[in-house]
Design a protein around this motif. Structure first.
Motif, PDB file in Angstrom:
ATOM      1  N   UNK A 171     -14.274   3.996   0.876  1.00 23.83           N
ATOM      2  CA  UNK A 171     -15.463   4.392  -0.332  1.00 23.83           C
ATOM      3  C   UNK A 171     -16.167   5.439  -0.195  1.00 23.83           C
ATOM      4  N   UNK A 172     -16.306   6.295   1.404  1.00 21.08           N
ATOM      5  CA  UNK A 172     -16.644   7.512   1.387  1.00 21.08           C
ATOM      6  C   UNK A 172     -15.559   8.262   1.736  1.00 21.08           C
ATOM      7  N   UNK A 173     -13.981   8.206   1.673  1.00 14.51           N
ATOM      8  CA  UNK A 173     -13.297   9.247   1.084  1.00 14.51           C
ATOM      9  C   UNK A 173     -13.403   9.378  -0.093  1.00 14.51           C
ATOM     10  N   UNK A 174     -13.406   7.548  -1.509  1.00 15.51           N
ATOM     11  CA  UNK A 174     -13.207   8.232  -2.616  1.00 15.51           C
ATOM     12  C   UNK A 174     -14.935   8.878  -3.097  1.00 15.51           C
ATOM     13  N   UNK A 175     -15.546   8.762  -2.453  1.00 17.89           N
ATOM     14  CA  UNK A 175     -16.255   9.406  -3.399  1.00 17.89           C
ATOM     15  C   UNK A 175     -16.872  10.427  -2.526  1.00 17.89           C
ATOM     16  N   UNK A 234      -6.170   5.887  -3.260  1.00 17.90           N
ATOM     17  CA  UNK A 234      -5.266   4.882  -4.323  1.00 17.90           C
ATOM     18  C   UNK A 234      -4.764   4.142  -2.995  1.00 17.90           C
ATOM     19  N   UNK A 235      -4.355   4.284  -1.777  1.00 12.88           N
ATOM     20  CA  UNK A 235      -4.559   4.069  -0.537  1.00 12.88           C
ATOM     21  C   UNK A 235      -5.218   3.210  -0.323  1.00 12.88           C
ATOM     22  N   UNK A 236      -6.811   3.937  -0.122  1.00 16.52           N
ATOM     23  CA  UNK A 236      -7.600   3.349   0.434  1.00 16.52           C
ATOM     24  C   UNK A 236      -8.420   1.481  -0.956  1.00 16.52           C
ATOM     25  N   UNK A 237      -8.167   1.947  -1.936  1.00 14.67           N
ATOM     26  CA  UNK A 237      -8.737   0.889  -2.583  1.00 14.67           C
ATOM     27  C   UNK A 237      -7.820  -0.497  -3.178  1.00 14.67           C
ATOM     28  N   UNK A 238      -6.312   0.282  -2.868  1.00 13.96           N
ATOM     29  CA  UNK A 238      -5.459  -1.075  -3.063  1.00 13.96           C
ATOM     30  C   UNK A 238      -5.531  -1.614  -1.683  1.00 13.96           C
ATOM     31  N   UNK A 239      -5.480  -0.956  -0.277  1.00 12.79           N
ATOM     32  CA  UNK A 239      -6.162  -1.802   0.553  1.00 12.79           C
ATOM     33  C   UNK A 239      -7.185  -3.171   0.326  1.00 12.79           C
ATOM     34  N   UNK A 281       0.605  -1.278   0.021  1.00 12.33           N
ATOM     35  CA  UNK A 281       0.063  -0.502   0.538  1.00 12.33           C
ATOM     36  C   UNK A 281       0.865   1.133   0.013  1.00 12.33           C
ATOM     37  N   UNK A 282       1.923   1.055   0.946  1.00 13.59           N
ATOM     38  CA  UNK A 282       2.704   2.353   0.851  1.00 13.59           C
ATOM     39  C   UNK A 282       3.604   2.954  -0.471  1.00 13.59           C
ATOM     40  N   UNK A 283       3.790   1.692  -0.941  1.00 13.85           N
ATOM     41  CA  UNK A 283       4.673   1.303  -2.553  1.00 13.85           C
ATOM     42  C   UNK A 283       3.937   1.689  -3.559  1.00 13.85           C
ATOM     43  N   UNK A 284       2.323   2.091  -3.581  1.00  6.90           N
ATOM     44  CA  UNK A 284       1.459   2.697  -4.367  1.00  6.90           C
ATOM     45  C   UNK A 284       0.721   3.825  -4.408  1.00  6.90           C
ATOM     46  N   UNK A 285       1.053   4.504  -3.510  1.00  9.12           N
ATOM     47  CA  UNK A 285       1.180   5.648  -3.050  1.00  9.12           C
ATOM     48  C   UNK A 285       1.937   6.593  -2.924  1.00  9.12           C
TER      49      UNK A 285
END
Length: 819
Positions: free
Chosen positions: A789-793, A736-741, A709-713
Motif C-alpha cells: 500500500x505504500x507503493x500504491x499511495x 495491480x501486482x501489489x493489490x492482487x497479491x 498475479x503475473x497473469x494480472x500484470x
C-alpha cells in the motif's frame, strides 16, 4: 409591607461602572407612587411612607394632590393637609400639579419643601413620568429626600441634577408592563438584564440609580430641566436687591425665561422622538448610517460626518476596550447643507484613517462622552487639518461650532459623529450636548443592531459554506452542477445540503437533504447528518439500509429535529439509478432522447428522526445523457400555493435545453423565481448521467493462486496498450501486482475480481471476499510486509478502500496523459 424595607441599600453604580464607595448619594431612599387616571393613588411604596409620613392604607385610593408636595399652588402661603404642611419652593417651573392634572405629556422634574409629623422640614426632589397604555395607571411619581446627600461632598450641588431614576420589567404595581414597554424610549442603551437589576433596586429596596456606567449614562430628566442651585441662589439675591432698592422684582422676567427654558426642553424632546422614528427602519448597516446622518441635518446641525470602526464596516467582531491611536476609522457618511461637491474632494466617503491623541475626536472615542467645541479656533483648525495630507480642510471647519458625539452600545464605542454648525448659527450649548448624547445613544443602539445582524450574516454564511462540500464537476460517468441559496431569515443559515460520494465500481452516490427549521442548531444537525451519510456511503450500504441507519442515528442525537433526505446511487456501467427517499420531494429525470421530464415515483418514506418506519428502494434504468435533478422544498414550495404547482414548474424548467450544466441550473432558479426573496434555503443538485461505454471497461476473474498475479500484470499491460495508455502501463502493472497479491493471500474462497475503467481517469479496482480493510503501514528494511500500500499511495493519483456486501474493494486512480 413592601419587600426590602429592612435591608441595607446596595451601592449605586458610579461613572466607571463600578460601585461608588461609601457615597450617600447612592443610599438616598426613593418614594414610588403611581397615580391612576382619576387622580387617585394606586401604589404607595414603603419609601413613600417614610418620606411623606403617610401609611400605605391611608394613601391608596386617596387624591394624589392631597398627599404629594405640589409646587406653585400657593406662592406665599403654606398649603395645610391632614398629613403635613407644604410650602412653595422658589424657582420651580411647571410643577407636579401640572403633571397630576394631565398638563404635561413628557417627563418632568422639580423640588419641593414640606413638613411632615415628627420630621421637621424636608427638601424633596421629584420626577413625574406619564404612563401610556391600556391600564388605568396614568402617572409614575418618584421622590427622594435630598437630606441624604452629604453636605460636605464637593459634588453635593451637582447631585441634585445627576440623580436619574431607572425602571425595569419586574414591578409589583399595576401598569408595570406598560411602563416596561416604554423603557427603551427612556433609556435606549440599557440592556434587559441591567434594567431588571435596576428595578429590583428601585421598586423593592427603594433606592435610586445615580449613574449606570461611563458609556451608558443617558439622562432621563435633562440637567437643564431643573434650575441649578447656584442659579436659584442668584435669583433670590437679585430679587432681594431689587426690593431693597425699590425697583420692580425680576420675577416676571424670570418666569418668562423659565417658560422659554421649558419650551426648549419640549422642543428637544420632540426632536429626539422624531429622530427615533426616522432611524432603525432597516437592519442594513449602510441604510441605517444614512438615516442617522439625514435625521440631524439641517434641523440640528449643518454638517454631519459619521465614522465607524474598520471592523464594524467589515461586519467583523472586535475586542472590547478603548480604541487607541492605531484604530482605523472609516468615514461612512457625510451629510451637509453646503454647496454640492464642497466636501466630497477634501473628505471623501470611504476614506479610512486613525486619529491622533491631541484631537477632540480621540477624546470622544476614548472617553465615550460628547466633546463640545463652541468655536473651532484657527489653531485648532490647523491641528485638525494636519491629519489630512495635501488637503486643506481649514476653510471647511474654522470658526464653526463643533460637537463630537460617540456612537456606542454595550460599553463599546462603534464610531462617532462630527457635527458642525455654520458660523452664523448659534453655537452648540450644554442643552445641545445632552441632546446629542441621547441622539448618539439611540443611533448607537440601532447601528449595533445592524452591525450584529451583518456580523451574524457573515458568521452564518461562513459556517454554511464550511459545511457544504466542494463537489467536483466530473465524477465517474457523470457531470455534476450544484446551487445553494441561503434564505432571507435572520442569520441566513439553514439545514439544506447536498453531497456526492465516490463509491466502488465507478459508482457515485448523490444526496440532497433538508433539516427542518433554521438557525445554528439546524446547521449543526445538518453537519452531523451529512458526515454520517458520507461515512455510511463509504461502507457501500444499500440506499434503504443507509436511510435506516441514518434514522437510528438521528434518534440517538435527540428528537428535537427532523430531516428529509433523498439518496441515489448511480452505476454508470449498469446504466442504473438505485434510489431511496425519506420524506423528501421526488427528483426529476429528464430523458435525453426526447427531452421529456418526469417526477420519479418513489416510496416517500418518513422523515429522518421519526423512528421505526421502514424505507424502500427502487431501481430506475437510465440512458447516457439523461439528467437527474434533486432539490430541497425551498425551491418549489411557496406559501399559500399547492406544492404540486412548484413541482410542475420544476419539471418544466428542468426540461429546457441548456448549453451547460451551470446554465441549466440557472434556468431552473430563474424560472422558479428563487431570487425574488424566498425565506427558505434552496439546495439544488443536477447530474448528467453520461454512463461508461462497454469498450471502456475491462474485467477479469482471478483464481486464488499466486501465479494469477503475473497473469494480472500481463492483462493490465495489454489492455492499456490497446487503449493507447502505454505510458501508464508500468506503474499500473506494479500497483495491480501489489493489490492482487494481497487479495489472493487474504481471500476466503471466492475468486478475486480485477476491473479497469477508462474515463476522465484510469480507475483500477481489486475486489475480494475478506471484510477486513488493509492499513497503510511503515515497513522497515527487513520487514516482509507493509510495502504494497505504500507503493500504491506513492504512485496513485488517488486511492482508497471500502467494504462491500461480499467483502472489500481496494482501488486507485491514475491521471490520463494529455493527448
Amino acid at each position: 409591607m413592601d419587600r426590602g424595607t429592612e435591608r441595607e441599600a446596595p451601592p449605586s453604580r458610579g461613572a466607571g461602572g463600578g460601585a461608588v464607595e461609601d457615597t450617600a448619594v447612592g443610599r438616598v431612599p426613593l418614594a414610588v407612587v403611581v397615580v391612576d387616571r382619576d387622580g387617585l393613588v394606586s401604589h404607595w411604596s414603603t419609601g413613600a411612607r417614610r418620606l411623606f409620613g403617610v401609611p400605605k392604607e391611608d394613601a391608596i385610593g386617596h387624591p394624589a394632590v392631597d398627599l404629594l408636595p405640589v409646587s406653585g399652588a400657593l406662592p406665599e402661603e403654606q398649603d395645610v393637609t391632614p398629613y403635613g404642611t407644604y410650602a412653595d419652593y422658589d424657582g420651580l417651573g411647571p410643577g407636579l400639579e401640572s403633571s397630576l392634572d394631565s398638563g404635561l405629556s413628557y417627563p418632568a422634574a422639580g423640588r419641593a419643601r414640606l413638613t411632615v409629623p415628627e420630621r421637621d422640614r424636608v427638601d424633596v426632589l421629584w420626577w413625574a413620568y406619564p404612563l401610556v397604555g391600556p391600564g388605568k395607571e396614568r402617572l409614575l411619581v418618584l421622590g427622594a429626600d435630598t437630606g441624604g446627600l452629604r453636605p460636605d461632598d464637593p459634588e453635593h450641588d451637582m447631585a441634585y441634577e445627576r440623580i436619574a431614576p431607572g425602571f425595569a420589567l419586574h414591578t409589583d404595581f399595576p401598569g408595570a408592563q406598560e411602563l416596561a414597554g416604554r423603557l427603551p424610549e427612556i433609556l435606549p442603551s440599557m440592556s434587559v438584564d441591567e434594567s431588571a437589576r435596576i428595578v429590583a433596586q428601585i421598586l423593592e429596596l427603594g433606592y435610586p440609580v445615580l449613574e449606570f456606567s461611563q458609556n451608558d449614562r443617558v439622562p432621563v430628566t435633562p440637567d437643564w430641566g431643573v434650575p441649578r442651585r447656584a442659579e436659584r441662589r442668584a435669583r433670590r439675591e437679585l430679587a432681594a436687591r431689587a426690593v431693597a432698592e425699590g425697583l420692580p422684582t425680576p420675577q416676571e422676567a424670570a418666569d418668562e425665561a423659565e417658560d422659554l427654558e421649558y419650551a426648549a426642553v419640549r422642543e428637544h424632546l420632540e426632536f429626539l422622538n422624531e429622530v427615533s422614528g426616522r432611524i432603525g427602519t432597516s437592519l442594513d448597516l449602510t441604510r441605517t448610517i444614512v438615516e442617522v446622518s439625514r435625521a440631524v441635518v439641517p434641523r440640528f446641525t449643518d454638517v454631519a460626518g459619521t465614522y465607524l470602526r474598520e471592523q464594524v464596516v467589515a461586519g467583523e467582531g472586535f475586542p472590547d476596550g478603548v480604541p487607541d491611536t492605531t484604530t482605523m476609522w472609516h468615514r461612512v457618511a457625510l451629510e451637509h447643507t453646503d454647496e454640492p461637491g464642497r466636501w466630497d474632494d477634501v473628505v471623501p466617503v470611504g476614506e479610512a484613517m486613525p486619529f491622533p491623541a491631541h484631537t477632540p475626536f480621540f477624546q470622544c472615542m476614548t472617553s465615550g462622552e460628547p466633546v463640545l467645541v463652541p468655536r473651532i479656533s484657527e489653531e485648532m483648525g490647523h491641528a485638525i487639518a494636519s491629519q489630512f495630507e495635501k488637503r486643506d480642510i481649514r476653510p471647511l471647519i474654522t470658526n464653526r461650532s463643533m460637537l463630537v458625539v460617540p456612537l456606542k452600545a454595550r460599553n463599546v464605542v462603534l464610531g462617532f459623529m462630527i457635527l458642525l454648525r455654520h458660523p452664523e448659527r448659534p453655537v452648540f450649548n450644554d442643552m445641545d450636548r445632552v441632546t446629542g448624547a441621547e441622539l448618539a445613544a439611540r443611533a448607537g443602539l440601532v447601528l449595533d443592531n445592524a452591525r450584529m445582524y451583518t456580523y451574524q450574516e457573515n458568521v452564518a454564511e461562513t459556517l454554511q459554506d464550511s459545511m457544504l462540500p466542494v463537489i467536483p464537476a466530473r465524477m465517474a460517468g457523470c457531470d455534476i452542477a450544484t446551487r445553494y441559496l441561503p434564505g432571507t431569515l435572520l442569520g441566513r443559515v439553514g439545514g439544506d445540503w447536498f453531497d456526492s460520494v465516490k463509491l466502488p465500481g465507478a459508482r457515485t452516490a448523490l444526496v440532497v437533504g433538508d433539516v427542518m427549521g433554521h438557525g445554528l442548531n439546524s446547521a449543526a444537525m445538518m453537519g452531523q447528518l451529512r458526515t454520517a451519510v458520507e461515512t455510511m456511503a463509504a461502507l457501500d450500504l444499500p440506499p434503504a439500509q443507509l436511510l435506516r441507519n441514518l434514522d437510528d442515528l438521528a434518534q440517538r442525537l435527540g428528537d428535537t429535529y427532523l430531516a428529509t433526505c433523498l439518496y441515489a446511487v448511480y452505476d454508470p456501467i449498469a446504466s442504473e439509478l438505485h434510489l431511496a427517499n425519506a420524506g423528501h420531494i421526488p427528483p426529476v429525470l429528464v430523458r435525453a432522447e426526447d427531452g421529456r421530464s418526469e417526477l420519479l415515483d418513489l416510496p416517500t418514506g418518513a422523515p429522518i428522526g421519526v423512528g421505526g418506519v421502514p424505507f424502500e428502494a427502487v431501481r430506475v434504468h437510465v440512458e447516457p445523457g439523461d439528467r437527474l435533478v434533486m432539490c430541497t422544498d425551498g425551491l418549489v414550495e411557496v406559501r399559500g400555493e399547492d406544492i404540486g404547482v412548484g413541482l410542475a414548474a420544476l419539471s418544466e424548467s428542468a426540461a429546457h435545453p441548456a448549453a451547460s450544466m451551470d446554465e441549466a441550473c440557472d434556468t431552473i432558479i430563474r424560472a422558479l423565481n428563487v431570487t425574488g426573496g424566498r425565506k427558505d434555503d434552496v439546495a439544488l443538485l443536477m447530474a448528467r448521467l453520461n454512463g461508461v461505454e462497454p469498450e471502456d471497461v475491462a474485467e477479469w476473474r482471478l483464481a486464488l493462486d499466486p501465479a494469477e498475479v503475473g497473469r494480472a500484470r500481463t492483462a493490465v499491460r495489454e489492455q492499456l496498450h490497446d487503449w493507447g495508455l502505454a505510458k501508464l502501463a508500468d506503474n499500473a502493472a506494479l500497483m495491480v501486482s501489489e493489490l492482487v497479491t494481497n487479495a489472493v493471500r487474504h481471500s476466503h474462497g471466492r475468486p478475486v475480481a480485477l476491473r479497469l475503467v477508462r474515463g476522465d481517469t484510469l480507475l483500477c479496482e481489486v475486489e475480494d471476499d475478506d471484510h477486513e480493510l488493509p492499513n497503510l503501514l511503515s515497513a522497515g528494511g527487513t520487514d516482509e510486509f507493509g510495502r504494497g500500500l505504500r507503493v500504491v499511495s506513492t504512485l496513485a493519483r488517488e486511492w482508497g478502500t471500502s467494504r462491500t456486501q461480499r467483502g472489500k474493494t481496494v482501488w486507485f486512480e491514475l491521471t490520463l496523459p494529455r493527448r
